[in-house]
Design an enzyme around this catalytic site. Sequence first.
Site, short mmCIF file in Angstrom:
data_model
loop_
_atom_site.label_atom_id
_atom_site.label_comp_id
_atom_site.label_asym_id
_atom_site.label_seq_id
_atom_site.Cartn_x
_atom_site.Cartn_y
_atom_site.Cartn_z
N CYS A 111 0.81 -1.22 0.00
CA CYS A 111 0.00 0.00 0.00
C CYS A 111 0.84 1.27 0.00
O CYS A 111 0.29 2.37 -0.09
CB CYS A 111 -0.93 0.00 1.21
SG CYS A 111 -1.94 -1.49 1.31
N HIS A 149 -2.24 7.95 6.37
CA HIS A 149 -2.56 6.71 5.65
C HIS A 149 -4.00 6.32 5.99
O HIS A 149 -4.77 5.95 5.12
CB HIS A 149 -1.57 5.62 6.04
CG HIS A 149 -1.72 4.35 5.26
ND1 HIS A 149 -1.62 4.31 3.89
CD2 HIS A 149 -1.98 3.07 5.66
CE1 HIS A 149 -1.80 3.06 3.47
NE2 HIS A 149 -2.02 2.30 4.53
N GLU A 152 -0.51 4.34 13.58
CA GLU A 152 -0.16 5.60 12.93
C GLU A 152 -0.34 6.78 13.88
O GLU A 152 0.46 7.72 13.88
CB GLU A 152 -1.00 5.81 11.67
CG GLU A 152 -0.61 7.08 10.92
CD GLU A 152 -1.28 7.23 9.57
OE1 GLU A 152 -0.85 8.10 8.79
OE2 GLU A 152 -2.25 6.49 9.28
N LYS A 203 -9.10 8.27 2.65
CA LYS A 203 -9.76 6.98 2.39
C LYS A 203 -11.21 6.92 2.87
O LYS A 203 -11.94 6.00 2.47
CB LYS A 203 -8.94 5.85 3.01
CG LYS A 203 -7.59 5.66 2.32
CD LYS A 203 -6.78 4.54 2.96
CE LYS A 203 -5.44 4.36 2.28
NZ LYS A 203 -4.50 5.48 2.51
N HIS A 240 -9.69 2.40 -0.05
CA HIS A 240 -8.25 2.10 -0.06
C HIS A 240 -7.86 1.57 -1.44
O HIS A 240 -8.25 0.47 -1.82
CB HIS A 240 -7.94 1.07 1.03
CG HIS A 240 -6.48 0.91 1.32
ND1 HIS A 240 -5.50 1.48 0.55
CD2 HIS A 240 -5.82 0.23 2.31
CE1 HIS A 240 -4.31 1.17 1.04
NE2 HIS A 240 -4.49 0.41 2.10
N PHE A 255 1.53 -3.61 3.91
CA PHE A 255 1.86 -4.96 4.39
C PHE A 255 3.35 -5.22 4.18
O PHE A 255 3.98 -4.73 3.23
CB PHE A 255 1.05 -6.01 3.63
CG PHE A 255 -0.37 -6.17 4.14
CD1 PHE A 255 -0.88 -5.41 5.16
CD2 PHE A 255 -1.20 -7.13 3.56
CE1 PHE A 255 -2.16 -5.57 5.63
CE2 PHE A 255 -2.50 -7.31 4.01
CZ PHE A 255 -2.98 -6.54 5.05
#
Length: 419
Positions: free
Chosen positions: A173, A312, A323, A342, A347, A406
């Site tokens: 991502c 994010h 985060e 998002k 996403h 990831f």
Amino acid sequence: MTLHHLADGPDRGRTRVVVTGMGLKCPAGNSVEEVYRALFAARSAAVRVPELTAAGLPVDFACLVPAFDTGPYVPPRELRQIDRTTLLLLCAAADALGDSGPLPDVPPHRVGVQIGTGVGGLPSMEATAREHGAQPLRMPVHTVPRTMANSPACRLAMRHGFRGDCTTYSTACASGTTAIGEAARRIRGGELDVAVAGGVDAAVTPVVMGGFARLRALSSRGEPALASRPFDTDRDGFVMGEGAAVLVLERLDRARARGARVHGEVCGYASTCDAFHIVAPREDGLMASTCMSAALADAGLGPGDIGHVSAHGTSTPRNDRAEARAVHHCFGGDSPPVTAVKGVTGHLIGGSGAVEAVLGLLCAARGQVPPVANTRTNGEAGLLDVVIGRPRGVPPSPVLSNSFGFGGQNACLVLGPPP
């Protein structure tokens, strides 16, 4: 902050890299201004997807790119040869190059292409296997080039005759952010004069959605439009999306010499790895915070120079919490306004960071921070100053744009208003 800091701060003797073209195709719209307006209206693009419902998936909604006429972008013959991922990327790139205008006197080998993608042509492979898996020798002749992860970047280079470095980045991502940051590095390092950089993914398919559902990463909320709610107390997972965004990067001196409109500056970039878990972030956010601080140092800026953070913000409990801790640590407990795209777009995996870079540049230049869609109660109160309910005005100033993926992949950009 004062904008002279960007020009005169530490490490300002290097080549400056600016953005002269932007294009995107994403769930919130098919033009930059359309998406910007949707972001400030805090309208989620999530809808139910009949293919997912028919497959019996527990989560049957996602954020899709609105239909648009592909004719001006890709001829019918080529359309049959490419994956949807490549299609979206080529269309976004055409818009970005149109926005940038002609690039006179730039040798083709001095123009590079850097594109990020998390899953590449996996959706085409899934569809082809479903249709031809019992007879593999009857696979369409374009199966391999349609599914190669580097097809979007290479098709883009071929279409426009760009012969410089052409690289595909796959950092989950964080892919789009990685591609933009690495493109800026190549220009600063003298390898390129111009780079066409961005990210793309189109992974709304039964297999991909089923995989994420098994990880319990997706929101299972009954109302799709209310599902993605980054940093909200009641968040329960992310909403899958698709899309592409492309930026044209070039040296500031070149942009000024040709009279180009400058949207903003790529001031700093950094990447780190958690080296912790294949899908979970470090709970303390340590390496994410280290990445943010390194991006600020690369820009020659301090925490107090940042006008807002484009998080994010996936809307998953664990990722948002990590985060929040990372931002809190990086800014010494004094969080600037924080937003998260998002909630509107979903996403977009490898496309997310690139879309967020485009929107972050606009927000940095216009001094407006959008509210986080669907977020009503700040679940990270005490750690983050999340923008809720209505836009927040700030002085035109740099934005810190975060992307985490990831594998513990962290990538951060510092994007400034036009110099």
